[in-house]
Design a protein around this motif. Structure first.
Motif, PDB file in Angstrom:
ATOM      1  N   GLU A  82       0.828  -1.201   0.000  1.00  0.00           N
ATOM      2  CA  GLU A  82       0.000   0.000   0.000  1.00  0.00           C
ATOM      3  C   GLU A  82       0.864   1.253   0.000  1.00  0.00           C
ATOM      4  OE1 GLU A  82      -3.333   0.215   2.743  1.00  0.00           O
ATOM      5  OE2 GLU A  82      -3.132  -1.931   3.016  1.00  0.00           O
TER       6      GLU A  82
ATOM      7  N   ALA B 153     -10.255   4.540   0.302  1.00  0.00           N
ATOM      8  CA  ALA B 153      -8.850   4.119   0.284  1.00  0.00           C
ATOM      9  C   ALA B 153      -8.209   4.370   1.639  1.00  0.00           C
ATOM     10  CB  ALA B 153      -8.090   4.872  -0.806  1.00  0.00           C
TER      11      ALA B 153
ATOM     12  N   LEU C 191      -5.195   5.467   3.891  1.00  0.00           N
ATOM     13  CA  LEU C 191      -4.015   6.317   3.821  1.00  0.00           C
ATOM     14  C   LEU C 191      -2.942   5.748   4.741  1.00  0.00           C
ATOM     15  CD1 LEU C 191      -5.644   9.870   3.885  1.00  0.00           C
ATOM     16  CD2 LEU C 191      -4.947   8.511   1.911  1.00  0.00           C
TER      17      LEU C 191
ATOM     18  N   GLU D 164      -4.546  14.577  -5.235  1.00  0.00           N
ATOM     19  CA  GLU D 164      -4.646  13.155  -5.584  1.00  0.00           C
ATOM     20  C   GLU D 164      -6.094  12.671  -5.528  1.00  0.00           C
ATOM     21  OE1 GLU D 164      -1.995  11.084  -6.689  1.00  0.00           O
ATOM     22  OE2 GLU D 164      -1.170  13.107  -6.860  1.00  0.00           O
ATOM     23  N   ILE D 165      -6.843  13.160  -4.542  1.00  0.00           N
ATOM     24  CA  ILE D 165      -8.254  12.782  -4.414  1.00  0.00           C
ATOM     25  C   ILE D 165      -9.067  13.410  -5.539  1.00  0.00           C
ATOM     26  CG2 ILE D 165     -10.335  13.048  -2.990  1.00  0.00           C
ATOM     27  CD1 ILE D 165      -8.435  12.797  -0.522  1.00  0.00           C
TER      28      ILE D 165
ATOM     29  N   ILE E  75      -2.506  15.718  -1.074  1.00  0.00           N
ATOM     30  CA  ILE E  75      -3.522  14.676  -0.878  1.00  0.00           C
ATOM     31  C   ILE E  75      -4.833  15.115  -1.522  1.00  0.00           C
ATOM     32  CG2 ILE E  75      -4.941  13.484   0.849  1.00  0.00           C
ATOM     33  CD1 ILE E  75      -2.425  13.346   2.617  1.00  0.00           C
TER      34      ILE E  75
ATOM     35  N   PHE F 110       1.022   4.701  -2.678  1.00  0.00           N
ATOM     36  CA  PHE F 110       0.625   6.019  -2.196  1.00  0.00           C
ATOM     37  C   PHE F 110       1.781   6.972  -2.400  1.00  0.00           C
ATOM     38  CE2 PHE F 110      -0.156   9.350   0.894  1.00  0.00           C
ATOM     39  CZ  PHE F 110      -1.483   9.638   0.640  1.00  0.00           C
TER      40      PHE F 110
ATOM     41  N   ARG G  36      -6.923   9.746  -8.189  1.00  0.00           N
ATOM     42  CA  ARG G  36      -5.842   8.772  -8.025  1.00  0.00           C
ATOM     43  C   ARG G  36      -5.919   8.111  -6.652  1.00  0.00           C
ATOM     44  NH1 ARG G  36      -2.918  12.617 -11.434  1.00  0.00           N
ATOM     45  NH2 ARG G  36      -2.298  13.802  -9.596  1.00  0.00           N
ATOM     46  N   ILE G  37      -6.607   8.771  -5.712  1.00  0.00           N
ATOM     47  CA  ILE G  37      -6.923   8.159  -4.424  1.00  0.00           C
ATOM     48  C   ILE G  37      -8.449   8.119  -4.354  1.00  0.00           C
ATOM     49  CG2 ILE G  37      -6.708   8.258  -1.927  1.00  0.00           C
ATOM     50  CD1 ILE G  37      -4.213   9.953  -2.243  1.00  0.00           C
ATOM     51  N   LYS G  38      -8.999   6.943  -4.257  1.00  0.00           N
ATOM     52  CA  LYS G  38     -10.453   6.735  -4.326  1.00  0.00           C
ATOM     53  C   LYS G  38     -11.101   6.792  -2.936  1.00  0.00           C
ATOM     54  CE  LYS G  38     -10.154   5.085  -8.686  1.00  0.00           C
ATOM     55  NZ  LYS G  38     -10.246   6.029  -9.727  1.00  0.00           N
TER      56      LYS G  38
END
Length: 133
Positions: free
Chosen positions: A4, A42, A44, A32-33, A29, A8, A37-39
């Motif tokens: 993971e 997800a 962290l 990315e959200i 962050i 990240f 790219r960060i769902k």
């Protein structure tokens, strides 16, 4: 967990860059959200893991996470970890929209005070959107 952490990726952050280190983490962050790219849902990295990855103090990461949590973008569950909120993308988008609207209002006010007519202000906005000077 190691897998993971490899997926990240944010950074780099730097004391020489604009803004406090924690704010750079918050901004990255959020980016990315917002760029999906960060769902939602997800996991962290832990404070410690992200601090190690970014070479910053745990306190810096904790402050960044607290800011994101206060905005409703992430949430923490004791013993389980930190996660992207289901509506984190929407909250981030709403905040960015509010900032953009305020910037447009300020720009339109400045242009009007400079004597531009509404049609000229719209043309200025179109050029800015297209990336032309």
């Amino acid at each position: 967990m190691a897998n993971e952490r490899k997926t990240f990726l944010i950074g780099p952050i730097s004391p020489a860059a604009d803004g406090a280190l924690y704010q750079q983490i918050v901004d990255q962050i959020k980016r990315e959200i917002s760029e999906n790219r960060i769902k939602p849902g997800a996991t962290l990295p832990s404070f410690r893991a992200l601090a190690e990855d970014l070479l910053v103090s745990v306190i810096t990461v904790k402050r960044a996470y607290e800011e994101l949590e206060r905005e409703g973008i992430i949430f923490r569950r004791q013993g389980l970890g930190t996660f992207v909120a289901e509506h984190g993308h929407d909250r981030n988008r709403e905040a960015k929209l509010n900032v953009a609207q305020e910037l447009f209002r300020q720009a339109a006010r400045e242009a009007a005070e400079a004597g531009l007519k509404p049609a000229e202000i719209l043309e200025l906005a179109h050029k800015a959107i297209k990336g032309k000077s």
